[in-house]
Design an enzyme around this catalytic site. Structure first.
Site, PDB file in Angstrom:
ATOM      1  N   ASP A 160       0.832  -1.203   0.000  1.00  0.00           N
ATOM      2  CA  ASP A 160       0.000   0.000   0.000  1.00  0.00           C
ATOM      3  C   ASP A 160       0.867   1.255   0.000  1.00  0.00           C
ATOM      4  O   ASP A 160       1.940   1.270   0.613  1.00  0.00           O
ATOM      5  CB  ASP A 160      -0.902  -0.011   1.250  1.00  0.00           C
ATOM      6  CG  ASP A 160      -2.009   1.025   1.157  1.00  0.00           C
ATOM      7  OD1 ASP A 160      -2.277   1.538   0.047  1.00  0.00           O
ATOM      8  OD2 ASP A 160      -2.608   1.346   2.201  1.00  0.00           O
ATOM      9  N   ASN A 170     -10.570  -2.554  -6.134  1.00  0.00           N
ATOM     10  CA  ASN A 170      -9.764  -1.717  -7.039  1.00  0.00           C
ATOM     11  C   ASN A 170     -10.421  -1.524  -8.414  1.00  0.00           C
ATOM     12  O   ASN A 170     -10.067  -0.596  -9.140  1.00  0.00           O
ATOM     13  CB  ASN A 170      -8.351  -2.292  -7.236  1.00  0.00           C
ATOM     14  CG  ASN A 170      -7.449  -2.131  -6.026  1.00  0.00           C
ATOM     15  OD1 ASN A 170      -6.515  -2.906  -5.830  1.00  0.00           O
ATOM     16  ND2 ASN A 170      -7.708  -1.132  -5.188  1.00  0.00           N
TER      17      ASN A 170
HETATM   18  C1  FPP Z   1      -1.575   0.377  -3.423  1.00  0.00           C
HETATM   19  O1  FPP Z   1      -1.221   1.673  -3.694  1.00  0.00           O
HETATM   20  C2  FPP Z   1      -1.232  -0.588  -4.412  1.00  0.00           C
HETATM   21  C3  FPP Z   1      -2.061  -1.160  -5.351  1.00  0.00           C
HETATM   22  C4  FPP Z   1      -3.378  -0.681  -5.719  1.00  0.00           C
HETATM   23  C5  FPP Z   1      -1.702  -2.356  -6.035  1.00  0.00           C
HETATM   24  C6  FPP Z   1      -0.294  -2.807  -5.970  1.00  0.00           C
HETATM   25  C7  FPP Z   1       0.347  -2.634  -7.271  1.00  0.00           C
HETATM   26  C8  FPP Z   1       1.670  -2.584  -7.473  1.00  0.00           C
HETATM   27  C9  FPP Z   1       2.647  -2.775  -6.387  1.00  0.00           C
HETATM   28  C10 FPP Z   1       2.225  -2.314  -8.827  1.00  0.00           C
HETATM   29  C11 FPP Z   1       2.313  -3.427  -9.768  1.00  0.00           C
HETATM   30  C12 FPP Z   1       2.151  -4.810  -9.273  1.00  0.00           C
HETATM   31  C13 FPP Z   1       2.730  -5.878  -9.846  1.00  0.00           C
HETATM   32  C14 FPP Z   1       2.488  -7.239  -9.334  1.00  0.00           C
HETATM   33  C15 FPP Z   1       3.624  -5.724 -10.997  1.00  0.00           C
HETATM   34  P1  FPP Z   1      -2.368   2.743  -3.686  1.00  0.00           P
HETATM   35  O2  FPP Z   1      -2.583   3.160  -5.090  1.00  0.00           O
HETATM   36  O3  FPP Z   1      -3.562   2.223  -2.987  1.00  0.00           O
HETATM   37  O4  FPP Z   1      -1.677   3.871  -2.839  1.00  0.00           O
HETATM   38  P2  FPP Z   1      -2.408   5.019  -2.013  1.00  0.00           P
HETATM   39  O5  FPP Z   1      -3.227   4.340  -0.957  1.00  0.00           O
HETATM   40  O6  FPP Z   1      -1.263   5.773  -1.447  1.00  0.00           O
HETATM   41  O7  FPP Z   1      -3.215   5.805  -2.986  1.00  0.00           O
END
Ligand code: FPP
Length: 245
Positions: free
Chosen positions: A18, A66
């Site tokens: 996250d 998501n």
């Molecule tokens: C959270 O950050 C992360 C995600 C929604 C998904 C995880 C994705 C990755 C690590 C990138 C690609 C993955 C792979 C397997 C190649 P957020 O967008 O919720 O962050 P925030 O809460 O700060 O907005």
């Protein structure tokens, strides 16, 4: 750096990755750049887990919730997933990593689904670590799915409702055949499970890091494992009972 006791490794580490968005904002960059840097952290953590000798690593890459994000962001995340799988195949093959996926894989766009299934097939014989990506995953959806399957077996007369056990449920989960996570890491300073592995986390040790996912490093992962090794897992027993075991 702190020392890991290789005789007391968590067998299964699960991670809620996250903070990509906040990392981007903090660095005056767009969210996509945050996710790209997040994919870099995925590479680092997979490599570190394999080096240490973790047998199962499960990463929450895309939740059912998501799907409600802006379509541009969803598209970018799916392209990033495709690129990651293309780029990492060799590393997985060279290091004995078997890819697996949990979640509603059928909901993924066809190109992402195709490369995911191909990578799972190409790495199927690998035995050193299982890397599981949770994609279009939701813990409650998983339990609904399990309930449906068990209900169908009852209706078909194959199972007596009075005979349903915890093992029946475990066997019908997406994670059937895997041990439950020993350690759950969540980054970004949030203290939530967010619908991840609801059944499987019953006795898992929880570790919350106040680090945004793109900054989560090899050292951060090692620190989480060392912290886990300082804990006493009692599974509902007393310390004295454990000492006598
Ligand atoms: C959270 O950050 C992360 C995600 C929604 C998904 C995880 C994705 C990755 C690590 C990138 C690609 C993955 C792979 C397997 C190649 P957020 O967008 O919720 O962050 P925030 O809460 O700060 O907005």
């Amino acid at each position: 750096m702190q020392e890991i006791d290789i005789n007391r490794l968590p067998r299964h580490v699960a991670v809620i990755m996250d903070g990509n968005g906040r990392w981007a904002k903090r660095n005056a960059l767009n969210r996509l750049t945050g996710h790209k840097r997040g994919a870099g952290a995925v590479r680092t953590i997979v490599r570190t887990a394999r080096e240490i000798g973790i047998q199962y690593l499960t990463l929450y890459a895309f939740s059912v919730e998501n799907w409600s994000r802006p379509s541009e962001e969803i598209k970018a995340l799916m392209l990033l997933l495709e690129k990651y799988l293309r780029d990492e195949l060799k590393e997985m093959l060279d290091n004995g990593i078997r890819l697996s996926a949990i979640g509603k894989i059928d909901a993924l766009p066809p190109a992402a689904r195709r490369i995911l299934l191909e990578t799972i097939e190409k790495t199927a014989a690998n035995r050193d670590m299982v890397l599981t990506l949770a994609l279009s995953y939701g813990g409650r959806d998983e339990l609904v799915e399990v309930t449906r399957k068990i209900a169908m077996e009852c209706v078909a007369g194959k199972l007596d409702p009075a005979g349903i056990t915890k093992e029946h449920i475990t066997q019908h989960l997406f994670t059937a055949g895997m041990p439950d996570p020993d350690l759950l890491i969540r980054t970004s300073g949030e203290y939530r499970i967010s619908n991840f592995l609801l059944w499987q986390l019953a006795y898992t040790e929880l570790y919350f890091a106040d680090i945004l996912w793109p900054d989560f490093s090899r050292e951060s992962f090692i620190e989480a494992v060392v912290d886990y090794q300082r804990r006493e897992r009692r599974f509902g027993l007393t310390s004295d009972q454990l000492a006598r075991m």
